[in-house]
Scaffold this motif. Structure first.
Motif, PDB file in Angstrom:
ATOM      1  N   LYS A 199      47.880  27.222  40.469  1.00  0.00           N
ATOM      2  CA  LYS A 199      48.252  26.659  39.166  1.00  0.00           C
ATOM      3  C   LYS A 199      47.810  25.203  39.049  1.00  0.00           C
ATOM      4  CE  LYS A 199      52.655  27.721  39.195  1.00  0.00           C
ATOM      5  NZ  LYS A 199      54.050  27.855  38.706  1.00  0.00           N
ATOM      6  N   ALA A 200      47.907  24.428  40.141  1.00  0.00           N
ATOM      7  CA  ALA A 200      47.487  23.022  40.094  1.00  0.00           C
ATOM      8  C   ALA A 200      45.989  22.906  39.817  1.00  0.00           C
ATOM      9  CB  ALA A 200      47.846  22.338  41.410  1.00  0.00           C
ATOM     10  N   LYS A 201      45.194  23.759  40.442  1.00  0.00           N
ATOM     11  CA  LYS A 201      43.750  23.733  40.188  1.00  0.00           C
ATOM     12  C   LYS A 201      43.440  24.092  38.737  1.00  0.00           C
ATOM     13  CE  LYS A 201      42.396  24.893  44.934  1.00  0.00           C
ATOM     14  NZ  LYS A 201      41.715  25.883  45.811  1.00  0.00           N
ATOM     15  N   VAL A 256      54.062  28.923  30.046  1.00  0.00           N
ATOM     16  CA  VAL A 256      52.943  28.190  29.441  1.00  0.00           C
ATOM     17  C   VAL A 256      51.618  28.879  29.756  1.00  0.00           C
ATOM     18  CG1 VAL A 256      51.761  25.964  29.344  1.00  0.00           C
ATOM     19  CG2 VAL A 256      54.245  26.054  29.635  1.00  0.00           C
ATOM     20  N   PHE A 257      51.450  29.299  30.991  1.00  0.00           N
ATOM     21  CA  PHE A 257      50.208  29.981  31.352  1.00  0.00           C
ATOM     22  C   PHE A 257      50.075  31.307  30.605  1.00  0.00           C
ATOM     23  CE2 PHE A 257      50.447  27.004  34.878  1.00  0.00           C
ATOM     24  CZ  PHE A 257      49.118  26.651  35.052  1.00  0.00           C
ATOM     25  N   ARG A 258      51.184  31.972  30.361  1.00  0.00           N
ATOM     26  CA  ARG A 258      51.122  33.219  29.588  1.00  0.00           C
ATOM     27  C   ARG A 258      50.689  32.945  28.153  1.00  0.00           C
ATOM     28  NH1 ARG A 258      52.272  37.676  31.865  1.00  0.00           N
ATOM     29  NH2 ARG A 258      53.639  37.838  33.683  1.00  0.00           N
ATOM     30  N   LYS A 302      42.532  32.895  33.621  1.00  0.00           N
ATOM     31  CA  LYS A 302      42.413  34.303  34.009  1.00  0.00           C
ATOM     32  C   LYS A 302      42.867  34.594  35.437  1.00  0.00           C
ATOM     33  CE  LYS A 302      38.973  36.217  30.843  1.00  0.00           C
ATOM     34  NZ  LYS A 302      37.591  36.776  30.721  1.00  0.00           N
ATOM     35  N   PRO A 303      42.580  33.719  36.427  1.00  0.00           N
ATOM     36  CA  PRO A 303      43.003  34.045  37.799  1.00  0.00           C
ATOM     37  C   PRO A 303      44.509  34.237  37.968  1.00  0.00           C
ATOM     38  CG  PRO A 303      41.350  32.310  37.832  1.00  0.00           C
ATOM     39  CD  PRO A 303      41.712  32.526  36.398  1.00  0.00           C
ATOM     40  N   SER A 311      51.128  37.380  39.339  1.00  0.00           N
ATOM     41  CA  SER A 311      49.806  37.503  39.963  1.00  0.00           C
ATOM     42  C   SER A 311      49.871  37.489  41.484  1.00  0.00           C
ATOM     43  CB  SER A 311      48.901  36.362  39.484  1.00  0.00           C
ATOM     44  OG  SER A 311      49.497  35.104  39.748  1.00  0.00           O
ATOM     45  N   THR A 312      51.074  37.579  42.063  1.00  0.00           N
ATOM     46  CA  THR A 312      51.201  37.601  43.517  1.00  0.00           C
ATOM     47  C   THR A 312      50.793  38.971  44.050  1.00  0.00           C
ATOM     48  OG1 THR A 312      52.998  35.989  43.459  1.00  0.00           O
ATOM     49  CG2 THR A 312      52.786  37.333  45.451  1.00  0.00           C
ATOM     50  N   ARG A 313      50.004  38.963  45.090  1.00  0.00           N
ATOM     51  CA  ARG A 313      49.534  40.217  45.679  1.00  0.00           C
ATOM     52  C   ARG A 313      49.764  40.195  47.185  1.00  0.00           C
ATOM     53  NH1 ARG A 313      43.411  42.811  45.152  1.00  0.00           N
ATOM     54  NH2 ARG A 313      43.858  44.777  46.234  1.00  0.00           N
ATOM     55  N   LEU A 314      50.262  41.301  47.708  1.00  0.00           N
ATOM     56  CA  LEU A 314      50.473  41.435  49.145  1.00  0.00           C
ATOM     57  C   LEU A 314      49.359  42.271  49.760  1.00  0.00           C
ATOM     58  CD1 LEU A 314      54.329  42.075  49.457  1.00  0.00           C
ATOM     59  CD2 LEU A 314      53.086  39.921  49.502  1.00  0.00           C
TER      60      LEU A 314
END
Length: 493
Positions: A325-327, A404-406, A456-457, A479-482
């Motif tokens: 998110k910072a990037k 906000v990102f949504r 998008k990421p 967007s977390t993936r295991l």
């Protein structure tokens, strides 16, 4: 085959039955049911000892008594099955355990009663449920001294007398049921509920799973099914049987499909703990996505209540998401517009377009920065002046930029819509007119499209839950993936 003449001189053949097998009791029982001969009630009883779950009269060698003084459940099971499914029984029936104390010793008088040349003795084990002295402690099976039997005779010790009701206080009853509770009967009437019914159910479900029978769990109400599955897993954890019980719980809950994913979204910390105990990758991953997206909202429900490896995994995934998110925020602030000659828009070469960029950056800064702490002190409670509670107010909820990102990923009129653009442009009367407003909105839409590509990421959704186009209204990212190596039980945590 053994042949002998009957009264008419004819010969009849009798098949010598083999001893029943532990592993084939189900198929043998079904064969007997299909070809059961007619039983005559003349000249004696036709009762045949049971040799199927839960009492294997001929082949069982581990007797288990579940009793609370009001009712009792008796099991006669096999050491082979119990030791394969439970580390508790594997240790308790081992030779090392038998040599450590007298709980497993064989009655010496029994050896004297065995005639010379008879079959060897059959080793028996016996367990009873011990309620302990503290009501907060979970009752545990303890090993008792058991009598040995002649191997192959099928004779086992008679069922013990029901334990005294003083082993556990009887449930408060009134009238007829209060008087009946004092008789310590083996079975409680169907109309009378017992406060320990859930415990009896859990033990029965655990042993049923050991013998590859489906557990009796609620197939309709998912809330009830969750409670029953959680209770069963906790019991399996006590007896080191999660590897056997977990897949059954996983299979039962996954049958709810869409209702399960909605329930996980409501209670992610609870299902994360359940998924970890059941070793369910589907449930654990679904709950993990919600927990990481909302963190640290569920921290109090997880710290100290689950494995340290699970907490470490959560914090690692939260750090990864924050770095991403910072990037992305840095890229969003660097979005610029260009003039018709390909130059960057500045206040000197295009004032109106520069205002559009300024409005977007101001909106982004306000929505991605936590609100400042209030300068004034929080008002005291009304009773604090009179010596009441002066404890500080609870901290505000954690700031989450997922919403906000949504909005940025959705674009369109979800933010900085027509009314907001119009209100902003009116602050500069010399710039406000219909033509400038249309051009201003076109430039804002251009910025929105670029922002949508940037985010998008983090807009990927790894939930099984169907969120729809607007993200289902969730205020956090999913967007977390295991990866396979992320599951903590695969690393022996």
């Amino acid at each position: 085959m053994v042949s002998y003449p009957d009264s008419q001189g004819a010969e009849r053949s009798l098949a010598i039955r083999r001893p029943p097998s532990v592993t084939s009791h189900s198929s043998r029982a079904s064969t007997v049911r299909r070809h059961r001969p007619h039983r005559s009630h003349f000249g004696g009883s036709s009762y045949q000892p049971q040799n199927e779950f839960p009492v294997f009269t001929h082949t069982g060698d581990v007797e288990i008594i579940i009793s609370n003084g009001r009712k009792e459940q008796r099991y006669l099971l096999h050491k082979l099955i119990l030791t394969q499914c439970s580390g508790f029984f594997s240790a308790g029936t081992s030779d090392e355990w038998a040599n450590a104390g007298e709980g497993n010793s064989v009655n010496p008088n029994a050896l004297a009663r065995i005639p010379s040349g008879s079959a060897p003795e059959k080793k028996m084990w016996r367990y009873e449920l011990d309620w302990g002295n503290n009501d907060e402690e979970l009752p545990m099976l303890i090993q008792k001294k058991a009598q040995s039997t002649i191997f192959g005779s099928g004779d086992v010790a008679p069922p013990p007398q029901p334990p005294s009701a003083r082993n556990k206080p009887s449930a408060p009853q009134s009238g007829f049921f209060r008087s009946m509770a004092n008789f310590s009967s083996l079975h409680v009437p169907a109309t009378q509920s017992d406060p320990d019914d859930d415990l009896f159910r859990d033990y029965d479900n655990m042993f049923r799973v050991f013998y590859n029978y489906p557990p009796t769990l609620d197939p309709i109400n998912i809330a009830n099914a969750y409670v029953e599955c959680k209770s069963l897993l906790q019991l399996a954890d006590m007896y080191d049987a999660l590897e056997v019980i977990g897949p059954r719980v996983d299979h039962h809950l996954l049958r709810f499909q869409g209702r399960l994913w909605k329930q996980i979204a409501k209670y992610p910390p609870s299902y994360l703990k359940l998924g970890y105990m059941a070793r369910s990758k589907a449930i654990f991953q679904e709950a993990m996505v919600h927990v990481v997206g909302q963190w640290p909202q569920g921290a109090n429900q997880l710290r100290g209540q689950t494995s340290d490896g699970v907490i470490d995994l959560i914090e690692d995934k939260v750090d990864e998401l924050d770095e991403m998110k910072a990037k992305i925020e840095g890229k969003l602030f660097r979005i610029t517009l260009t003039t018709s000659r390909g130059e960057r828009v500045t206040p000197s070469n295009n004032w109106l377009d520069w205002l559009a960029m300024s409005l977007f950056r101001q909106w982004l800064a306000e929505n991605t920065t936590p609100p400042p702490a209030p300068i004034l002190k929080s008002p005291r409670p009304p009773n604090s002046r009179n010596g009441g509670d002066n404890s500080p107010l609870p901290p505000p909820p954690a700031f989450n930029t997922g919403r906000v990102f949504r909005l940025l990923g959705t674009g369109g009129s979800s933010y900085l819509n027509h009314d907001e653009c119009k209100r902003f442009l009116r602050l500069s009367p010399d710039q406000y007119n219909r033509e400038n407003l249309k051009r201003f909105e076109r430039r804002i839409d251009e910025i929105k499209e670029r922002a949508k590509d940037v985010v998008k990421p983090v807009m990927r959704n790894f939930l099984e839950l169907d969120l729809g186009r607007d993200g289902g209204g969730l205020p956090y990212l999913t967007s977390t993936r295991l990866e396979l190596q992320d599951f903590p039980w695969d690393e022996g945590v």
